[in-house]
Enzyme design. Structure first.
Site, PDB file in Angstrom:
ATOM      1  N   ASP A  89      74.510 -20.846  16.655  1.00  0.00           N
ATOM      2  CA  ASP A  89      74.156 -20.551  17.879  1.00  0.00           C
ATOM      3  C   ASP A  89      73.717 -19.187  17.917  1.00  0.00           C
ATOM      4  O   ASP A  89      73.317 -18.434  16.900  1.00  0.00           O
ATOM      5  CB  ASP A  89      75.700 -20.722  18.664  1.00  0.00           C
ATOM      6  CG  ASP A  89      75.099 -21.130  20.359  1.00  0.00           C
ATOM      7  OD1 ASP A  89      74.248 -21.015  20.541  1.00  0.00           O
ATOM      8  OD2 ASP A  89      76.425 -21.884  20.663  1.00  0.00           O
ATOM      9  N   ASP A  97      71.076 -25.376  27.428  1.00  0.00           N
ATOM     10  CA  ASP A  97      72.085 -26.424  27.187  1.00  0.00           C
ATOM     11  C   ASP A  97      72.060 -27.691  28.209  1.00  0.00           C
ATOM     12  O   ASP A  97      71.714 -27.414  29.499  1.00  0.00           O
ATOM     13  CB  ASP A  97      73.647 -25.878  27.668  1.00  0.00           C
ATOM     14  CG  ASP A  97      74.231 -24.883  26.436  1.00  0.00           C
ATOM     15  OD1 ASP A  97      73.148 -24.776  25.491  1.00  0.00           O
ATOM     16  OD2 ASP A  97      75.257 -24.593  26.467  1.00  0.00           O
TER      17      ASP A  97
END
Ligand code: GLA
Length: 697
Positions: free
Chosen positions: A164, A219
């Site tokens: 991430d 996202d």
């Protein structure tokens, strides 16, 4: 579709060209390609169903592995069972190692990985290229601990890392992700590397040689609006996907309850059409039969997993009716017809539009209803609001390349002979296994596209008389470490039309061009230069053909012509209106500093729109500027490319800039590329207009 051959280019999708062209001078260095993930990863990740909730624990993950086997998911091709954020404690131990959360994972991670492996599955883990992971209850990130963390994961039997981007301290993304990629490689364990940088720095420009997939957007959430806008942003990036390196529009929401079954079928169909990772995000232990039916549709999965590894691209998009076409290894196309609007609508596309015109007949299989018909290749369906019809369209005989510029690596081979290993698409030839080569690189210049061969090699393509020309760079790949010597020759039907002479591993790339007018077949032949075939790793770098004719003589507002590709970071490219961000046709009258325009293209940085000119046009004139809709924000620059050469540049423009007028000489060009950059400060509010663009042919 895409052209261009110097440097890492692939000219669909935002700003690719501008960034790619700067890469040409790096010293020779082999890329980090790890030779795994030749088709997109399939598996499960807990994030979309649990976030960091208490239900995310050992029992759940074991239950998911059980469900993979018991409910047919393993048989359908799903392989990885992965953990997301919150698997570790907030502090490292005294040795500096990450510590599994003992409440969630009382037996540790290795035991869990063993359990998953015991089911014949693979196991994945998560971290962040920063000093902490993303969730407030997260754990220390991998930045500065790359070797130590990679070694720990390898010792646990980890097969997959999702890495991430949170708390990254503003450090260069490529460096952060490369460092972890190096550390994973150094473990000696094959670990699929899933880069999760949210598309922030245009990772498609650098990630293909670093990781196996890269997130292209923020996202996903479990709503139609989120899913479809992510699909739109990912659609323009088709040219960057290849075996071992895929765009990742984020994990699946199928089954989580926020969309209808029709919308979930669209989600699954589009992800497969885009060769996206298929990472299930719902709790399979309790999944409804309808959810499993979607997730295990073998025909749709076969599209995602097709060995050609191409991402489908948008071939027509009008009023929210979107047609995509994906080349498949057997010469067929996977086709999606998506209705982004709300009411039942008939969507139709011809074989020509799909890029496979020219065969006598076609077999068309509906991949949801399973009905098969034979006809002229036209696909048509009445598609409900938010629905997608999906087909596999197979021509009865080989077809010529479509009108436009096509990379040879995107075409099916007529025949392909090679002395060592297979002919590779978009990577060099590493001798033995499929996919064991590297990013194509000749004396340090890397190429996103091309064919990697090994003398003696002979590759043929069917052109059916449709093409004008072939352009390619040739050279020995850096993988041969300066060794090797070969000759490259191009044959138009029986006749030789280009010959490189002897090229050694010390020579820079050479440009070859060949006139192919009227050719039925083109053959690309590499022989050793009289000294045997040792080290003869040879590249047809950026090899592409231009086929079909461009616009007839005349003067055209650009919005009256069909583009060959169009990509934006936000929403679709709009004709004769500005870009209003998300939905099709949500813009307004094109307005730059108080002046309105009836005609033009409304885009949103990063953007690239490509038109095929076929050598028949001479110039483009246009006004450019930031649209009034950006409300005083936004900063971009407008660039016009004649094939790979920049021929006009607006310089930096903001919302307060008056319109600027650009003119570009396009004489003889195969393609026109209109690029809008983000002005170097991210894509926020970058609503940009090509106002009254007029093309003369
Ligand atoms: C980011 C990622 C998500 C998820 C969370 C975890 O938002 O993009 O996919 O991994 O972090 O905290």
């Amino acid at each position: 579709m895409a052209s261009a051959l110097t440097a890492v280019t692939l000219l669909t999708g935002g700003g690719a060209l501008a960034v790619g062209l700067q890469l040409a001078t790096a010293p020779p260095a082999l890329a980090l390609d790890n030779g795994i993930n030749l088709t997109p990863q399939m598996g499960f990740n807990n994030w979309n169903s649990t976030l960091c909730g208490d239900q995310f624990d050992e029992a759940m993950i074991k239950g998911i592995a059980d469900a993979f086997v018991d409910k047919g998911l393993k048989a359908a091709g799903y392989q990885y069972v992965n953990l997301d954020d919150c698997w570790a404690l907030p502090e490292r131990n005294a040795a500096g190692d990450l510590v599994p959360d003992p409440v969630r994972f009382p037996h540790g991670i290795k035991a869990l990985a063993d359990y998953v492996h015991g089911k014949g599955l693979k196991f994945g883990i998560y971290s962040s290229a920063g000093d902490h992971t993303c969730d407030v209850r997260g754990f220390p990130g991998g930045l500065g601990h790359e070797q130590q963390d990679a070694r720990l994961w390898a010792s646990w039997g980890v097969d997959y890392l999702k890495y991430d981007n949170c708390h990254n301290q503003g450090l260069d993304a490529k460096t952060r992700y490369r460092t972890m990629g190096d550390a994973l490689k150094a473990t000696g364990r094959p670990i699929l590397y899933s880069i999760c940088e949210w598309g922030s720095t245009g990772p498609w420009n650098w990630a293909p040689s670093v990781g196996n997939s890269w997130r292209t957007t923020g996202d996903i959430s479990d709503t139609w609006q989120s899913m479809i806008s992510i699909a739109q942003a990912n659609q323009g990036l088709a040219g960057y996907a290849k075996p071992g390196a895929f765009n990742d529009p984020d994990m699946l929401e199928v089954g989580n309850g926020g969309m209808t079954a029709t919308e979930y079928r669209t989600h699954f169909s589009l992800w497969a059409e885009m060769a996206a990772p298929l990472m299930i995000g719902t709790d399979l232990r309790t999944a409804a039969p309808e959810t499993l039916e979607i997730l295990t549709n073998a025909d749709v999965i076969a599209v995602d997993q097709d060995p050609l590894g191409r991402q489908g691209s948008v071939v027509s998009s009008e009023q929210g009716l979107v047609v995509m076409s994906k080349p498949l290894a057997d010469g067929a196309r996977a086709v999606t017809l998506t209705n982004e609007g709300s009411y039942d609508t008939t969507i139709t596309a011809t074989a020509q539009t799909l890029g496979i015109g020219g065969a006598d007949s076609y077999t068309v299989k509906d991949l949801w209803s399973k009905k098969t018909t034979t006809g002229n290749g036209t696909v048509s369906a009445t598609v409900p609001g938010h629905g997608t019809a999906m087909f596999r369209v197979t021509p009865s005989s080989p077809v010529p390349p479509p009108t436009g510029v096509t990379q040879l690596s995107d075409l099916p081979f007529g025949s392909a002979a090679n002395q060592w290993g297979p002919v590779e698409r978009d990577r060099s030839n590493g001798d033995h296994q499929p996919g064991d080569g590297q990013t194509i690189s000749i004396r340090g210049t890397t190429y996103a596209k091309g064919l990697g061969v090994h003398a003696a090699s002979d590759v043929a393509f069917h052109l059916g008389g449709a093409c004008r020309s072939l352009v390619t760079d040739v050279g020995i790949d850096d993988e041969a470490y300066g060794n090797g010597s070969v000759v490259f020759r191009i044959y138009k039907d029986g006749a030789k039309v280009a010959d490189s002479g002897t090229v050694t591993g010390k020579d820079p790339a050479k440009r070859l061009t060949a006139d192919l007018t009227g050719a039925t077949t083109v053959r690309l032949v590499v022989t050793d230069a009289g000294d045997g075939t040792r080290y003869d790793h040879a590249d047809w770098a950026g090899a592409h053909v231009a086929c079909g004719s461009g616009p007839a003589t005349g003067t055209y507002p650009l919005s009256s012509l069909a583009w060959s590709s169009a990509g934006n970071s936000w929403g679709p490219v709009e004709k004769d209106m500005s870009n209003g961000d998300n939905q099709a046709r949500d813009g307004r009258t094109i307005t730059i500093a108080g002046t309105t325009y009836a005609k033009g293209l409304g885009v949103n940085a990063l953007s690239e729109v490509v038109y095929y000119l076929g050598g028949s046009c001479t110039s483009l004139t246009t006004d450019v500027g930031v649209d009034a809709e950006a409300n005083g924000r936004g900063s971009v620059s407008f660039e016009i490319y004649k094939d790979a050469t920049k021929v006009a540049d607006s310089g930096l423009m903001t919302a307060s800039s008056a319109a600027r007028h650009l003119t570009a000489d396009l004489t003889g060009a195969d393609e026109l590329h209109l690029v809008v950059t983000d002005g170097g400060d991210g894509t926020n509010s970058d609503h940009a207009d090509w106002a009254n663009p007029v093309l003369t042919c």
